[in-house]
Design an enzyme around this catalytic site. Structure first.
Site, PDB file in Angstrom:
ATOM      1  N   HIS A  48       1.143  -2.646   9.443  1.00  0.00           N
ATOM      2  CA  HIS A  48       2.527  -2.614   8.973  1.00  0.00           C
ATOM      3  C   HIS A  48       3.415  -1.989  10.036  1.00  0.00           C
ATOM      4  O   HIS A  48       2.986  -1.124  10.809  1.00  0.00           O
ATOM      5  CB  HIS A  48       2.664  -1.800   7.681  1.00  0.00           C
ATOM      6  CG  HIS A  48       2.403  -2.580   6.440  1.00  0.00           C
ATOM      7  ND1 HIS A  48       3.240  -3.579   5.998  1.00  0.00           N
ATOM      8  CD2 HIS A  48       1.388  -2.520   5.543  1.00  0.00           C
ATOM      9  CE1 HIS A  48       2.753  -4.101   4.883  1.00  0.00           C
ATOM     10  NE2 HIS A  48       1.628  -3.478   4.585  1.00  0.00           N
ATOM     11  N   ARG A  63      -0.853   3.033   7.289  1.00  0.00           N
ATOM     12  CA  ARG A  63      -0.664   1.597   7.464  1.00  0.00           C
ATOM     13  C   ARG A  63      -0.104   1.284   8.846  1.00  0.00           C
ATOM     14  O   ARG A  63      -0.389   0.234   9.428  1.00  0.00           O
ATOM     15  CB  ARG A  63       0.277   1.049   6.386  1.00  0.00           C
ATOM     16  CG  ARG A  63      -0.165   1.341   4.976  1.00  0.00           C
ATOM     17  CD  ARG A  63      -1.567   0.829   4.704  1.00  0.00           C
ATOM     18  NE  ARG A  63      -1.577  -0.624   4.548  1.00  0.00           N
ATOM     19  CZ  ARG A  63      -2.696  -1.350   4.554  1.00  0.00           C
ATOM     20  NH1 ARG A  63      -3.863  -0.769   4.727  1.00  0.00           N
ATOM     21  NH2 ARG A  63      -2.638  -2.654   4.397  1.00  0.00           N
ATOM     22  N   HIS A 121       0.831  -1.207   0.000  1.00  0.00           N
ATOM     23  CA  HIS A 121       0.000   0.000   0.000  1.00  0.00           C
ATOM     24  C   HIS A 121       0.866   1.258   0.000  1.00  0.00           C
ATOM     25  O   HIS A 121       0.639   2.188  -0.784  1.00  0.00           O
ATOM     26  CB  HIS A 121      -0.892   0.021   1.246  1.00  0.00           C
ATOM     27  CG  HIS A 121      -2.211  -0.648   1.100  1.00  0.00           C
ATOM     28  ND1 HIS A 121      -2.335  -2.010   1.020  1.00  0.00           N
ATOM     29  CD2 HIS A 121      -3.471  -0.144   1.024  1.00  0.00           C
ATOM     30  CE1 HIS A 121      -3.617  -2.324   0.916  1.00  0.00           C
ATOM     31  NE2 HIS A 121      -4.328  -1.212   0.901  1.00  0.00           N
ATOM     32  N   ASP A 144       8.534  -1.071   7.336  1.00  0.00           N
ATOM     33  CA  ASP A 144       7.911  -1.539   6.096  1.00  0.00           C
ATOM     34  C   ASP A 144       7.569  -0.362   5.193  1.00  0.00           C
ATOM     35  O   ASP A 144       7.734  -0.414   3.973  1.00  0.00           O
ATOM     36  CB  ASP A 144       6.605  -2.293   6.387  1.00  0.00           C
ATOM     37  CG  ASP A 144       6.783  -3.533   7.235  1.00  0.00           C
ATOM     38  OD1 ASP A 144       7.904  -4.070   7.293  1.00  0.00           O
ATOM     39  OD2 ASP A 144       5.780  -3.966   7.847  1.00  0.00           O
TER      40      ASP A 144
END
Length: 287
Positions: A223, A217, A184, A227
């Site tokens: 996440h 995220r 994403h 990340d």
């Protein structure tokens, strides 16, 4: 000599403080059992029905080589990742949590809606077919490059092994997918760079919104921060290669004409409350 000794001590003390400050410190951010990686997904999200990307496999940047490996167990970077995950659980129920929940949607149409406050109007994606084609084809390249790195590192997501709140349903598919780097966040950053190229006068605003999209995220709890940081690096490398591709550049100019035509007319204005929420999030530190 004394400075070199004190610096790591201060870092360790800061990380310990962050971990201790979290109300969820007693809950591990991932299982303490023998499992070290998530099982493979049964279905590849890049199915044959998707459009073709711009880059060949050979031309696609190798993110495994470009990115560093994810933080190793018990390293200072992993401790920081866990502390940030724990601390950001306190966002639950806040406007930032709501924004993160809205940011779960991905793809060209979703990101175009997320850029409404930057554009100053909402755009019906059916009215910009060339822009959508550009974003959809680029998405294939982004996903392919990210997928290789995810499968190489097989990092578990932060919510695996604990019951801390996240902003989406805890589905087996999500738990069984890999965390590093964030797909994403990579998609959002790449789209921000593409939109900045299309409208350089609004480059800063597009990239601020794309940063928020990636940080969502982390707020969402799906996440680790590392990340997301890796995803930005990978997306930047990918867009640099895309800009050297003749087919991409041709579609980029068509998309520029699409935007110019649509933004030259009257369009629905974005919700002022939504824009105020995004502006507040941009000023709010993640921690």
């Amino acid at each position: 000599m004394f400075r070199s000794i004190r610096a790591p001590v201060r870092l360790a003390a800061l990380l310990a403080f962050l971990a201790a400050a979290s109300p969820l410190q007693a809950q591990p951010a991932q299982s303490a059992g023998p499992e070290t990686s998530a099982p493979a997904l049964e279905k590849d999200k890049l199915g044959r029905s998707n459009p073709k990307g711009y880059l060949s496999e050979e031309a696609t940047p190798d993110l495994v080589s470009i990115l560093p490996p994810p933080p190793a167990g018990h390293s200072a970077a992993e401790v920081a990742d866990r502390a940030i995950y724990n601390a950001t659980r306190a966002f639950q129920g806040s406007p930032r949590w709501t924004l993160a929940t809205d940011d779960v949607a991905d793809g060209g149409a979703a990101l175009l809606e997320d850029y409404a406050c930057v554009l100053g109007q909402r755009i019906d994606h059916a009215r910009v077919p060339d822009l959508m084609r550009l974003l959809d084809r680029s998405r294939i390249d982004i996903a392919r490059a990210t997928r290789v790195a995810k499968r190489r590192y097989r990092r578990l997501r932060p919510f695996v092994g604990n019951e801390a709140p996240i902003c989406v349903a805890r589905t087996p598919e999500l738990a069984d997918s890999f965390s590093y780097p964030s797909g994403h966040a990579g998609q959002g950053w790449a789209y921000g760079l593409i939109m900045a190229n299309l409208m350089p006068e609004k480059a800063t605003q597009f990239l601020v919104r794309s940063r928020l999209y990636g940080e969502s995220r982390v707020v969402c709890g799906v996440h680790w921060l590392s990340d997301v940081e890796a995803a930005r690096t990978g997306a930047s490398a990918l867009v640099a290669v895309l800009l050297a591709d003749a087919g991409f550049r041709t579609d980029l100019e068509k998309a520029r004409a699409d935007l110019r035509r649509v933004l030259g007319g009257e369009g629905a204005k974005p919700d002022p409350a939504l824009c105020a929420r995004e502006e507040a999030a941009a000023r709010q530190p993640l921690l």
